[in-house]
Motif scaffolding. Structure first.
Motif, short mmCIF file in Angstrom:
data_model
loop_
_atom_site.label_atom_id
_atom_site.label_comp_id
_atom_site.label_asym_id
_atom_site.label_seq_id
_atom_site.Cartn_x
_atom_site.Cartn_y
_atom_site.Cartn_z
N SER A 180 20.30 51.63 106.22
CA SER A 180 18.85 51.82 106.21
C SER A 180 18.15 50.96 107.27
O SER A 180 17.11 51.36 107.79
CB SER A 180 18.28 51.50 104.82
N ARG A 181 18.74 49.83 107.62
CA ARG A 181 18.12 48.96 108.62
C ARG A 181 18.48 49.31 110.05
O ARG A 181 17.65 49.14 110.96
CB ARG A 181 18.53 47.50 108.36
N PHE A 182 19.71 49.80 110.28
CA PHE A 182 20.21 49.87 111.65
C PHE A 182 20.69 51.23 112.13
O PHE A 182 20.76 51.44 113.34
CB PHE A 182 21.35 48.86 111.83
N ALA A 183 21.06 52.14 111.25
CA ALA A 183 21.56 53.44 111.71
C ALA A 183 20.45 54.16 112.47
O ALA A 183 19.33 54.30 111.97
CB ALA A 183 22.04 54.28 110.54
N LYS A 184 20.76 54.62 113.67
CA LYS A 184 19.69 55.14 114.54
C LYS A 184 19.06 56.43 114.00
O LYS A 184 17.92 56.74 114.34
CB LYS A 184 20.21 55.36 115.96
N LEU A 185 19.79 57.17 113.15
CA LEU A 185 19.25 58.42 112.63
C LEU A 185 18.64 58.29 111.25
O LEU A 185 18.10 59.27 110.72
CB LEU A 185 20.36 59.49 112.60
N ASP A 186 18.72 57.11 110.63
CA ASP A 186 18.29 56.99 109.24
C ASP A 186 16.77 56.97 109.09
O ASP A 186 16.24 57.36 108.06
CB ASP A 186 18.89 55.73 108.60
N ALA A 187 16.08 56.52 110.12
CA ALA A 187 14.62 56.39 110.01
C ALA A 187 13.96 57.78 109.95
O ALA A 187 14.38 58.72 110.61
CB ALA A 187 14.08 55.62 111.21
N PHE A 188 12.93 57.90 109.13
CA PHE A 188 12.11 59.12 109.08
C PHE A 188 10.66 58.72 108.90
O PHE A 188 10.30 58.06 107.93
CB PHE A 188 12.56 60.03 107.93
N PRO A 189 9.80 59.05 109.87
CA PRO A 189 10.06 59.78 111.11
C PRO A 189 11.00 58.99 112.04
O PRO A 189 11.25 57.80 111.83
CB PRO A 189 8.70 59.94 111.74
N THR A 190 11.47 59.67 113.11
CA THR A 190 12.39 59.07 114.05
C THR A 190 11.79 57.82 114.67
O THR A 190 10.61 57.75 114.97
CB THR A 190 12.72 60.09 115.17
N ASP A 191 12.67 56.81 114.89
CA ASP A 191 12.24 55.54 115.49
C ASP A 191 13.05 55.28 116.75
O ASP A 191 14.21 54.83 116.66
CB ASP A 191 12.43 54.40 114.48
#
Length: 502
Positions: A180-191
């Motif tokens: 949840s902190r570091f995976a590049k695709l986990d953020a929503f919206p995209t970060d």
């Protein structure tokens, strides 16, 4: 999140004590499991017995144990981002239940395995709430296979990586925190700020600072390369930066990537459509004096593994073998989670394809001192003398999963100098690395069920390392792969033994 952790622990205890095998089979979907097993009537499930009985020198009960740290389940799915939060759908990219993979891993002689599913927007929550309970059930149904928790981490700025979590009561929460902190695709919206080299280093430092240290291993490292030494998503600089930040966490890459069944359906081995594999191995590993040797020449403890990357079996339209059907990563370990992870972290590893061999010990000795794979032999500079090398390997006793009886035609001893950390972070060659000896059947002798080679390195006077590879082919060097059957092109590789002159 502490409440979730407590519930997960209670769930595992409940599974271990209360659920019947019949209920678990029903839960897993017996139809899916039997359908998955349908092509395997001619398989060789007894192979694991041979592996278990062969010890790595009888050292603390450690034996060579085969496994796979890169397998996909139905939780490699897809997300509908038209909803908020995104809606997850299972089975879009990989189709088998976690328990099916474990059953097939057991069938093909693995004693440890790990499902590594793709991430995506809010996937950390899917892992925690949906996939992890299935893993707990699978552990009960297939207890003979130690099943690690983790994922195929969508690494910032790089291609995918194994993120392996140690087995402990808070394993689910630990993965949730990192994903949840570091995976590049986990953020929503995209970060976009997640997809930087600096974020990858931040992730590795955070992982290293944890009480229970995970492991990170790069997947299909040059699949995006467009030529020999023309790197894509993964570069030498990024490997060095990551290993510098967390040398006991970021420890290697896949020497032999998955998707090895590609040629059986007209595709490329490993899915390497830009630049091919060599004997099924990534160019970073297969090229003598290439990137792997460049890293070893700095004295880095950087290891190679071999995996299935199983999504869909080739008989059902995929490009994959089952876990353990073709590629195996052997670790010298006891059959417990901690020691298997310790072996991966510290390089007590060899890899093979097509069950060409089932055990490989490489030892170097000088004046009563000995070192084996991943260890360092210290040689006196004053009376340095010779280093005696013993290569002991065990061929497969029986047929592999293709019904073949593979034979080792040649074994190569490879030696390179350790010259210290390079000032050039982009360096990808080690010109000192050479094949110093090649051995055929007339050069080894039978000792019990093993074949043994002995060779002397004369007057070793500088820091160096040695490693071993072998093949079923007549190729002096592994050739670029085409459409030949992977079963006709088998190789094994050891990890290095280091020599330090003092």
């Amino acid at each position: 999140m502490r409440g979730i952790t407590v519930r997960n622990k209670k769930a595992e205890e409940t599974e271990q004590s209360g659920l019947s095998r019949r209920r678990l089979v029903k839960y897993a979907g017996v139809g899916a499991t039997l359908a998955a097993a349908a092509p395997l009537v001619g398989g060789t499930p007894a192979q694991a017995e041979d592996e278990r009985k062969f010890g790595n020198g009888g050292n603390n009960g450690r034996m060579w144990r085969a496994g796979d740290h890169h397998i996909h389940s139905e939780y490699s799915g897809e997300f509908d981002t038209k909803t908020n939060p995104p809606t997850f759908h299972k089975g879009a990219d990989a189709v088998y239940p976690i328990v099916t993979n474990a059953i097939m891993a057991k069938f093909f002689g693995l004693t440890w395995a790990m499902c590594t599913d793709h991430g995506g927007p809010t996937h950390s929550k899917v892992n925690l709430e949906q996939a992890y309970p299935d893993l707990l059930r699978s552990r009960v149904l297939v207890p003979e296979v130690l099943q690690f928790w983790g994922m195929e981490f969508d690494a910032p700025k790089l291609d995918h990586h194994t993120l392996m979590i140690p087995h402990h009561s808070d394993e689910a929460q630990q993965l949730f925190e990192l994903e949840s902190r570091f995976a590049k695709l986990d953020a929503f919206p995209t970060d976009p700020a997640r997809d930087t080299e600096a974020k990858m280093v931040e992730f590795l430092k955070a992982a290293r600072g944890m009480q229970q240290k995970p492991l990170v291993i790069a997947h299909h490292a040059s699949r995006s390369a467009t030529g020999l030494g023309v790197w894509g998503q993964d570069t030498p600089r990024e490997f060095r930066d990551g290993n510098n930040a967390a040398p006991d966490v970021y420890v290697g890459f896949e020497g032999a990537p998955g998707h090895q069944a590609g040629p059986l359906i007209g595709g490329a081995r490993g899915g390497y459509g830009n630049h091919p594999t060599y004997g099924g191995f990534d160019q970073m590993t297969a090229r003598v004096g290439g990137l792997w040797d460049s890293l070893l020449g700095e004295g880095r403890h950087w290891w190679i593994t071999a995996t299935s990357d199983s999504h869909v079996h080739w008989t059902r339209g995929g490009s994959d073998f089952w876990p353990g059907e073709y590629s195996k990563t052997y670790v010298a370990a006891r059959q417990d989670y901690g020691d298997i992870m310790d072996a991966l972290r510290n390089g007590r590893i060899f890899v093979t394809t097509g069950d060409l061999i089932t055990a490989l010990d490489v030892t170097a000795s000088n004046q009563g001192r000995r070192a084996t794979v991943s260890e360092t032999l210290v040689v006196s500079n004053r009376n340095r003398g010779d280093v005696e090398v013993e290569i002991r390997f065990r061929p497969l006793d029986g047929e592999n999963a293709n019904g073949d009886r593979p034979e080792v035609k040649r074994v190569d001893l490879i030696v390179g100098q350790v010259t210290g950390v390079s000032a050039n972070l982009d360096a990808d060659t080690n010109p000192t690395t050479k094949v110093v000896a090649r051995f055929g059947p007339n050069d080894w002798r039978k000792q019990g069920r093993d074949l043994v080679i002995r060779h002397t390195l004369r007057d070793v006077g500088q820091d160096s390392y040695l490693r071993v590879r072998g093949t079923s082919t007549d190729e002096m060097e592994p050739q670029a792969d085409g459409k030949e059957s992977p079963w006709e092109d088998l190789w094994f590789y050891s990890n290095p033994v280091f020599i330090r002159v003092r």
